[in-house]
Design a protein around this motif. Structure first.
Motif, PDB file in Angstrom:
ATOM      1  N   ILE A 184      45.922  46.284  39.105  1.00  0.00           N
ATOM      2  CA  ILE A 184      44.708  46.420  38.025  1.00  0.00           C
ATOM      3  C   ILE A 184      44.176  45.416  38.115  1.00  0.00           C
ATOM      4  O   ILE A 184      42.963  45.592  38.219  1.00  0.00           O
ATOM      5  N   SER A 185      45.003  44.468  37.353  1.00  0.00           N
ATOM      6  CA  SER A 185      43.526  43.565  36.675  1.00  0.00           C
ATOM      7  C   SER A 185      43.081  42.104  38.087  1.00  0.00           C
ATOM      8  O   SER A 185      42.433  41.881  38.284  1.00  0.00           O
ATOM      9  N   TRP A 186      44.601  42.701  39.185  1.00  0.00           N
ATOM     10  CA  TRP A 186      44.376  41.696  40.595  1.00  0.00           C
ATOM     11  C   TRP A 186      42.899  42.180  40.771  1.00  0.00           C
ATOM     12  O   TRP A 186      42.058  41.255  41.639  1.00  0.00           O
ATOM     13  N   THR A 187      43.064  43.792  40.815  1.00  0.00           N
ATOM     14  CA  THR A 187      41.157  44.511  41.363  1.00  0.00           C
ATOM     15  C   THR A 187      40.753  43.905  41.137  1.00  0.00           C
ATOM     16  O   THR A 187      39.262  43.710  41.369  1.00  0.00           O
ATOM     17  N   VAL A 188      40.090  44.428  39.229  1.00  0.00           N
ATOM     18  CA  VAL A 188      39.528  43.622  38.394  1.00  0.00           C
ATOM     19  C   VAL A 188      38.786  41.987  38.421  1.00  0.00           C
ATOM     20  O   VAL A 188      37.308  41.887  39.153  1.00  0.00           O
ATOM     21  N   LEU A 189      40.091  42.128  38.959  1.00  0.00           N
ATOM     22  CA  LEU A 189      39.416  39.918  38.468  1.00  0.00           C
ATOM     23  C   LEU A 189      38.484  39.749  40.240  1.00  0.00           C
ATOM     24  O   LEU A 189      38.024  38.748  40.309  1.00  0.00           O
ATOM     25  N   THR A 190      38.860  39.863  41.328  1.00  0.00           N
ATOM     26  CA  THR A 190      38.857  40.322  42.434  1.00  0.00           C
ATOM     27  C   THR A 190      37.624  40.666  42.672  1.00  0.00           C
ATOM     28  O   THR A 190      36.058  40.069  43.004  1.00  0.00           O
ATOM     29  N   GLY A 191      36.881  41.786  41.880  1.00  0.00           N
ATOM     30  CA  GLY A 191      35.429  42.353  42.099  1.00  0.00           C
ATOM     31  C   GLY A 191      34.560  41.157  41.441  1.00  0.00           C
ATOM     32  O   GLY A 191      33.818  40.589  41.210  1.00  0.00           O
ATOM     33  N   VAL A 192      35.065  40.780  40.068  1.00  0.00           N
ATOM     34  CA  VAL A 192      34.218  39.660  39.219  1.00  0.00           C
ATOM     35  C   VAL A 192      34.103  38.849  40.246  1.00  0.00           C
ATOM     36  O   VAL A 192      33.481  38.008  39.825  1.00  0.00           O
ATOM     37  N   GLU A 193      34.844  37.983  40.965  1.00  0.00           N
ATOM     38  CA  GLU A 193      35.324  37.014  41.598  1.00  0.00           C
ATOM     39  C   GLU A 193      34.315  36.988  42.907  1.00  0.00           C
ATOM     40  O   GLU A 193      32.987  36.318  43.379  1.00  0.00           O
ATOM     41  N   ARG A 194      33.662  38.661  43.655  1.00  0.00           N
ATOM     42  CA  ARG A 194      33.148  38.675  44.412  1.00  0.00           C
ATOM     43  C   ARG A 194      32.176  38.805  43.805  1.00  0.00           C
ATOM     44  O   ARG A 194      30.940  38.238  45.002  1.00  0.00           O
TER      45      ARG A 194
END
Length: 65
Positions: free
Chosen positions: A2-12
């Protein structure tokens, strides 16, 4: 995960980088966050274990007096 998905969205969307860069940066930050969380939990458990042991030793020595 979940944190990977959220942080990927933040970066994107927050940083405006390409998806490939966002996925790799998100993974890096997820590992950092998970490592920090694990370390905090581990140190709390270690501290609790040490307290129990010292309490037991103190109780045993008090009974011997």
């Amino acid at each position: 995960m979940i944190s990977w998905t959220v942080l990927t969205g933040v970066e994107r969307w927050g940083e405006g980088v390409s998806w490939s860069k966002a996925v790799s940066s998100g993974l890096l930050w997820a590992v950092v966050v998970t490592g920090a969380w694990w370390f905090a939990e581990w140190t709390q458990v270690s501290r609790r274990r040490g307290t129990r042991r010292s309490d037991l030793c103190r109780a045993e020595s008090d009974q011997g007096r």
